[in-house]
Design a protein around this motif. Structure first.
Motif, PDB file in Angstrom:
ATOM      1  N   ASP A 435       0.890  -1.183  -0.107  1.00 38.56           N
ATOM      2  CA  ASP A 435      -0.159   0.034   0.089  1.00 38.56           C
ATOM      3  C   ASP A 435       0.769   1.313  -0.085  1.00 38.56           C
ATOM      4  OD1 ASP A 435      -3.059   0.566   0.897  1.00 38.56           O
ATOM      5  OD2 ASP A 435      -1.958   2.339   1.166  1.00 38.56           O
ATOM      6  N   VAL A 436       0.400   2.217  -0.735  1.00 40.80           N
ATOM      7  CA  VAL A 436       1.343   3.528  -1.188  1.00 40.80           C
ATOM      8  C   VAL A 436       1.279   4.466   0.320  1.00 40.80           C
ATOM      9  CG1 VAL A 436       1.440   3.439  -3.295  1.00 40.80           C
ATOM     10  CG2 VAL A 436      -0.453   4.442  -2.106  1.00 40.80           C
ATOM     11  N   ASP A 437       0.258   4.322   1.384  1.00 40.58           N
ATOM     12  CA  ASP A 437       0.329   4.754   2.517  1.00 40.58           C
ATOM     13  C   ASP A 437       1.480   4.386   3.396  1.00 40.58           C
ATOM     14  OD1 ASP A 437      -1.804   6.562   2.078  1.00 40.58           O
ATOM     15  OD2 ASP A 437      -3.409   4.536   2.536  1.00 40.58           O
ATOM     16  N   MET A 438       2.190   3.413   2.847  1.00 45.34           N
ATOM     17  CA  MET A 438       3.515   3.063   3.796  1.00 45.34           C
ATOM     18  C   MET A 438       4.477   4.207   3.705  1.00 45.34           C
ATOM     19  SD  MET A 438       3.736  -1.078   3.066  1.00 45.34           S
ATOM     20  CE  MET A 438       5.054  -1.383   4.202  1.00 45.34           C
ATOM     21  N   GLU A 439       5.425   4.179   4.636  1.00 45.24           N
ATOM     22  CA  GLU A 439       6.638   5.234   4.528  1.00 45.24           C
ATOM     23  C   GLU A 439       7.536   4.467   3.185  1.00 45.24           C
ATOM     24  OE1 GLU A 439       8.795   5.138   8.131  1.00 45.24           O
ATOM     25  OE2 GLU A 439       6.817   6.157   9.210  1.00 45.24           O
ATOM     26  N   ILE A 440       8.051   5.533   2.773  1.00 44.04           N
ATOM     27  CA  ILE A 440       8.935   4.911   1.457  1.00 44.04           C
ATOM     28  C   ILE A 440      10.058   3.840   1.549  1.00 44.04           C
ATOM     29  CG2 ILE A 440      10.542   7.006   1.237  1.00 44.04           C
ATOM     30  CD1 ILE A 440      10.216   6.767  -1.516  1.00 44.04           C
ATOM     31  N   ALA A 441      10.717   4.148   2.491  1.00 39.40           N
ATOM     32  CA  ALA A 441      11.838   2.939   2.893  1.00 39.40           C
ATOM     33  C   ALA A 441      11.092   1.720   3.287  1.00 39.40           C
ATOM     34  CB  ALA A 441      12.615   3.408   3.954  1.00 39.40           C
ATOM     35  N   GLU A 442       9.888   1.465   3.938  1.00 34.76           N
ATOM     36  CA  GLU A 442       9.333   0.348   4.201  1.00 34.76           C
ATOM     37  C   GLU A 442       8.767  -0.194   3.040  1.00 34.76           C
ATOM     38  OE1 GLU A 442       8.614  -1.663   6.947  1.00 34.76           O
ATOM     39  OE2 GLU A 442      10.554  -0.544   7.530  1.00 34.76           O
ATOM     40  N   TRP A 443       8.322   0.680   2.287  1.00 37.47           N
ATOM     41  CA  TRP A 443       7.542   0.164   1.101  1.00 37.47           C
ATOM     42  C   TRP A 443       8.290  -0.608   0.189  1.00 37.47           C
ATOM     43  CZ3 TRP A 443       7.834   0.642  -4.123  1.00 37.47           C
ATOM     44  CH2 TRP A 443       6.653   0.055  -4.906  1.00 37.47           C
ATOM     45  N   VAL A 444       9.591   0.104  -0.171  1.00 35.65           N
ATOM     46  CA  VAL A 444      10.660  -0.636  -0.912  1.00 35.65           C
ATOM     47  C   VAL A 444      11.025  -1.937  -0.238  1.00 35.65           C
ATOM     48  CG1 VAL A 444      12.909  -0.524  -1.926  1.00 35.65           C
ATOM     49  CG2 VAL A 444      11.645   1.710  -1.934  1.00 35.65           C
ATOM     50  N   GLU A 446       9.390  -3.976   1.556  1.00 37.97           N
ATOM     51  CA  GLU A 446       8.234  -4.830   1.611  1.00 37.97           C
ATOM     52  C   GLU A 446       8.165  -5.217   0.061  1.00 37.97           C
ATOM     53  OE1 GLU A 446       5.808  -5.437   4.110  1.00 37.97           O
ATOM     54  OE2 GLU A 446       4.266  -6.482   2.960  1.00 37.97           O
ATOM     55  N   PHE A 447       8.140  -4.382  -0.842  1.00 40.38           N
ATOM     56  CA  PHE A 447       7.935  -4.666  -2.351  1.00 40.38           C
ATOM     57  C   PHE A 447       8.980  -5.621  -2.675  1.00 40.38           C
ATOM     58  CE2 PHE A 447       8.745  -3.980  -6.919  1.00 40.38           C
ATOM     59  CZ  PHE A 447       7.848  -4.633  -7.350  1.00 40.38           C
ATOM     60  N   SER A 448      10.457  -5.606  -2.312  1.00 43.43           N
ATOM     61  CA  SER A 448      11.339  -6.410  -2.962  1.00 43.43           C
ATOM     62  C   SER A 448      10.792  -7.961  -2.432  1.00 43.43           C
ATOM     63  CB  SER A 448      12.746  -6.229  -1.983  1.00 43.43           C
ATOM     64  OG  SER A 448      12.858  -4.801  -2.104  1.00 43.43           O
ATOM     65  N   THR A 449      10.433  -8.118  -1.414  1.00 46.93           N
ATOM     66  CA  THR A 449      10.292  -9.542  -0.954  1.00 46.93           C
ATOM     67  C   THR A 449       9.092 -10.020  -1.564  1.00 46.93           C
ATOM     68  OG1 THR A 449      10.503  -8.533   1.319  1.00 46.93           O
ATOM     69  CG2 THR A 449       9.478 -10.636   1.145  1.00 46.93           C
ATOM     70  N   ILE A 450       7.930  -9.020  -1.790  1.00 45.31           N
ATOM     71  CA  ILE A 450       6.588  -9.518  -2.606  1.00 45.31           C
ATOM     72  C   ILE A 450       6.947  -9.914  -3.876  1.00 45.31           C
ATOM     73  CG2 ILE A 450       4.726  -8.677  -3.503  1.00 45.31           C
ATOM     74  CD1 ILE A 450       3.917  -7.493  -0.800  1.00 45.31           C
ATOM     75  N   PHE A 451       8.034  -8.998  -4.649  1.00 43.48           N
ATOM     76  CA  PHE A 451       8.331  -9.259  -6.041  1.00 43.48           C
ATOM     77  C   PHE A 451       9.033 -10.619  -6.140  1.00 43.48           C
ATOM     78  CE2 PHE A 451      11.058  -8.711  -9.549  1.00 43.48           C
ATOM     79  CZ  PHE A 451      10.073  -8.551 -10.668  1.00 43.48           C
ATOM     80  N   VAL A 452       9.807 -10.933  -5.352  1.00 43.72           N
ATOM     81  CA  VAL A 452      10.601 -12.220  -5.423  1.00 43.72           C
ATOM     82  C   VAL A 452       9.629 -13.347  -5.180  1.00 43.72           C
ATOM     83  CG1 VAL A 452      12.330 -13.771  -4.435  1.00 43.72           C
ATOM     84  CG2 VAL A 452      12.684 -11.232  -4.553  1.00 43.72           C
ATOM     85  N   ASP A 453       8.609 -13.431  -4.270  1.00 43.95           N
ATOM     86  CA  ASP A 453       7.510 -14.381  -4.068  1.00 43.95           C
ATOM     87  C   ASP A 453       6.612 -14.423  -5.538  1.00 43.95           C
ATOM     88  OD1 ASP A 453       8.358 -14.736  -1.714  1.00 43.95           O
ATOM     89  OD2 ASP A 453       6.686 -13.858  -0.647  1.00 43.95           O
ATOM     90  N   VAL A 454       6.193 -13.167  -5.974  1.00 41.85           N
ATOM     91  CA  VAL A 454       5.234 -13.483  -7.158  1.00 41.85           C
ATOM     92  C   VAL A 454       6.127 -14.224  -8.389  1.00 41.85           C
ATOM     93  CG1 VAL A 454       4.102 -12.149  -8.823  1.00 41.85           C
ATOM     94  CG2 VAL A 454       3.950 -11.557  -6.536  1.00 41.85           C
ATOM     95  N   CYS A 455       7.251 -13.834  -8.602  1.00 43.55           N
ATOM     96  CA  CYS A 455       8.307 -14.130  -9.500  1.00 43.55           C
ATOM     97  C   CYS A 455       8.052 -15.736  -9.547  1.00 43.55           C
ATOM     98  CB  CYS A 455       9.428 -13.626  -9.624  1.00 43.55           C
ATOM     99  SG  CYS A 455       9.306 -12.011 -10.137  1.00 43.55           S
ATOM    100  N   LYS A 456       8.562 -16.223  -8.380  1.00 37.60           N
ATOM    101  CA  LYS A 456       8.487 -17.652  -8.059  1.00 37.60           C
ATOM    102  C   LYS A 456       7.119 -18.270  -8.102  1.00 37.60           C
ATOM    103  CE  LYS A 456      11.355 -18.679  -4.658  1.00 37.60           C
ATOM    104  NZ  LYS A 456      11.161 -18.489  -3.139  1.00 37.60           N
TER     105      LYS A 456
END
Ligand SMILES: Nc1ncnc2c1ncn2[C@@H]1O[C@H](COP(=O)(O)OP(=O)(O)OP(=O)(O)O)[C@@H](O)[C@H]1O
Length: 584
Positions: A435-444, A446-456
């Motif tokens: 969610d974009v309401d997250m702080e930017i550093a946290e967002w990045v 979190e996104f890294s983890t999610i991206f790897v998972d989705v790719c898998k």
């Protein structure tokens, strides 16, 4: 519909051969190009050859397509054998990728890229190559048609070494030997290929007997060389439609001189579009002084709805007033003229970007993470289509380690996977995006983890040349905004709080029209648009062309605000006959 065309536009419609269309602002370039295209395809009988309509951005190409559809009514998507797209995608798709293997080491199919994603280890880079930023910007280096080696618009000057082959040239060669070509080199590559293999040039000319280039003032020297060769190799009709006075993309190697040479060249027929559908005659009279082709000796003819608007352009002389004061004055004037204050009607223009508190320089460490972040914002608050497009582009880079335009991207996706599986994959990323309401550093993070998972889960492999931790990364510190990492991602993409009117750089309004425009010249000094530049600067320079683009946007009111300057009233370009002088 055709009867609505002006006599000048009709001349273009019936012209054949080598034709330059020198078109003034508001003369309906896109409209005329769309008509021209329709005039061909309505009776087109050949299944193996078509018309190519080229422009410089996908947005401009879409505009032509949309205009053609509006005029025609039931046209549908224009596809094979015709081609509507960018000059780059034309050169890439029909020349470089189709025939490039003829001219690469080991005859491999060339790979086209925008940035150096390979970063090949190369032991000979000297210290200065690092400190001057040449290594990290190898994509800015390219060979010209004149065989000189360029960085940006300038031949490379490396005063520190006189070696016959500079490290940057050696590195370039290493890449070339692997068939890697940067987007800014494809035109030269294509040119050399066509020169070496005239049969290829003839084949392309046969495939596209008609080529129309819109915004042709933005053609680079290398691109023009390619089109010249095609023209000599059998293209039946070639049209260059443009306005040299509006060339504002020198940094992208646009060379208005190429266009002007064609105007001078007697083997090309020149058609002029001098009727301006947009602006009032009062505005046309003033802007002619800032055009290198008119030089104040003649004006374009106002022929549109507001041609007789009595309001003269206003020269607002300021004295240390704040920007808000100036804008308030302008808005008041718009209201007096009954111009509704809305972003569609009213624009405030300045040179360069508009900065705000959340403009952190160098915030994103890669184009990919910036695209994903924008996508996340669009997904929640903006356009889902944009979100999809950004995610697709970034994901393509992550998987294929290539950065290319939409057209090429789609070709490759089709080669490697099914469209359905790819779409599912992109949608999956978007559904799971933090969610974009997250702080930017946290967002990045979190996104890294999610991206790897989705790719898998979707069985897509991230390119081995992409390191997640280096790609999904933001700046560490910022002196001006030390707490920027705690700002929510949403805040970075929220529109600047200007709901009342458009506030933009001049580049941002190229091709647009407004009822009223304020061009705000803030300073007397600096290498920007200054009063002195406007009063006596050479007309053949990009800054003047920028001012011209800005001043030719309004239909009814042009206001130029600038610091009061000695000698202005006696300056021909600011005669009191043409301008209304006002003081703040
Ligand atoms: N023959 C015509 N009759 C009526 N309207 C026209 C005609 N030709 C063009 N127009 C209108 O004139 C306006 C200006 O056209 P357009 O925006 O294509 O100009 P342009 O040449 O691209 O301008 P610029 O180069 O300044 O961006 C558009 O609204 C277009 O529909």
């Amino acid at each position: 519909m055709k009867e609505q065309l002006t006599e000048e536009q009709k001349k273009f419609l019936t012209a054949e051969g080598k034709v330059v269309v020198k078109a003034c602002p508001g003369s309906g370039k896109t409209y005329s190009v769309a008509h021209k295209l329709l005039s061909y395809i309505d009776n087109w009988k050949d299944y193996h050859s078509g018309v190519a309509v080229l422009s410089f951005t996908n947005v401009a190409s879409n505009e032509i397509q949309e205009k053609a559809q509006t005029i025609h009514g039931s046209l549908g998507e224009l596809g094979y054998p015709h081609f509507i797209g960018t000059v780059d995608s034309f050169i890439d798709e029909f020349i470089v990728l189709r025939y490039g293997h003829l001219d690469t080491v080991s005859n491999v199919r060339p790979r086209i890229t925008i940035t150096d994603t390979w970063k090949m280890p190369y032991g000979f880079w000297r210290k200065e190559c690092h400190s001057k930023g040449c290594i990290d910007n190898i994509e800015q280096f390219y060979y010209g048609i004149d065989k000189k080696f360029y960085k940006g618009n300038e031949p490379v000057k490396c005063e520190k070494r006189n070696a016959r082959s500079l490290p940057c040239q050696q590195y370039k060669k290493m890449l070339q030997d692997r068939g890697i070509i940067f987007q800014n080199e494809t035109a030269l590559f294509a040119y050399q290929l066509l020169k070496k293999y005239p049969m290829v040039a003839s084949a392309i000319a046969e495939r596209f007997p008609v080529i129309i280039i819109d915004e042709a003032q933005d053609t680079s020297v290398n691109q023009m060389a390619v089109f010249d060769l095609l023209s000599k190799s059998g293209v039946k009709s070639m049209f260059l439609v443009g306005d040299a006075d509006q060339s504002i993309y020198e940094w992208r190697n646009a060379s208005p001189e190429c266009f002007l040479q064609k105007v001078e060249d007697t083997s090309w027929q020149t058609i002029e579009l001098t009727g301006n559908f947009r602006s009032s005659q009062n505005i046309c009279n003033v802007t002619s002084y800032f055009s290198a082709s008119l030089r104040g000796t003649k004006s374009n003819n106002a022929i549109g709805y507001w041609k007789d608007e009595v309001q003269k352009p206003i020269l607002l002389l300021t004295k240390n007033n704040s920007e808000n004061d100036t804008i308030d004055y302008f808005i008041k004037k718009c209201m007096e003229m009954q111009i509704g204050i809305s972003p569609k009607n009213v624009a405030v223009l300045t040179r360069g970007r508009i900065y705000s508190d959340t403009d952190i320089k160098g915030l994103w460490k890669s184009a990919e993470i910036e695209l994903y972040a924008k996508a996340a914002y669009e997904w929640k608050y903006g356009s889902r289509k944009k979100a999809y497009e950004n995610t697709e582009k970034a994901t393509y880079c992550m998987i294929f380690n290539e950065d290319t335009d939409k057209y090429m991207m789609q070709q490759k996706i089709r080669e490697h996977t099914t469209e359905e599986s790819w779409k599912d994959f992109i949608i999956n990323i978007l559904i799971n995006i933090p969610d974009v309401d997250m702080e930017i550093a946290e967002w990045v993070k979190e996104f890294s983890t999610i991206f790897v998972d989705v790719c898998k889960n979707c069985e897509y492999k991230i390119s081995p040349d992409k390191e997640i931790k280096d790609t999904f990364k933001i700046k560490r510190n910022d002196n001006k905004s030390p707490d920027f990492k705690k700002i929510s991602l949403k805040k970075f993409f929220e529109k600047k709080n200007e709901e009342k009117y458009t506030r933009s750089s001049i580049h941002g309004v190229k091709g647009e029209s407004y009822e009223a425009v304020l061009l705000h010249v803030k300073s007397r000094t600096g290498s920007t648009i200054t009063p002195k530049l406007l009063m006596e600067g050479e007309l053949e320079q990009e800054l003047m062309r920028l001012a011209y683009v800005a001043m030719t946007r309004p239909r009814r009111l042009l206001m130029l605000a600038m610091p009061d300057t000695k000698g202005i009233k006696t300056c021909g370009r600011f005669s009191e006959e043409l301008w209304t002088y006002e003081n703040l």
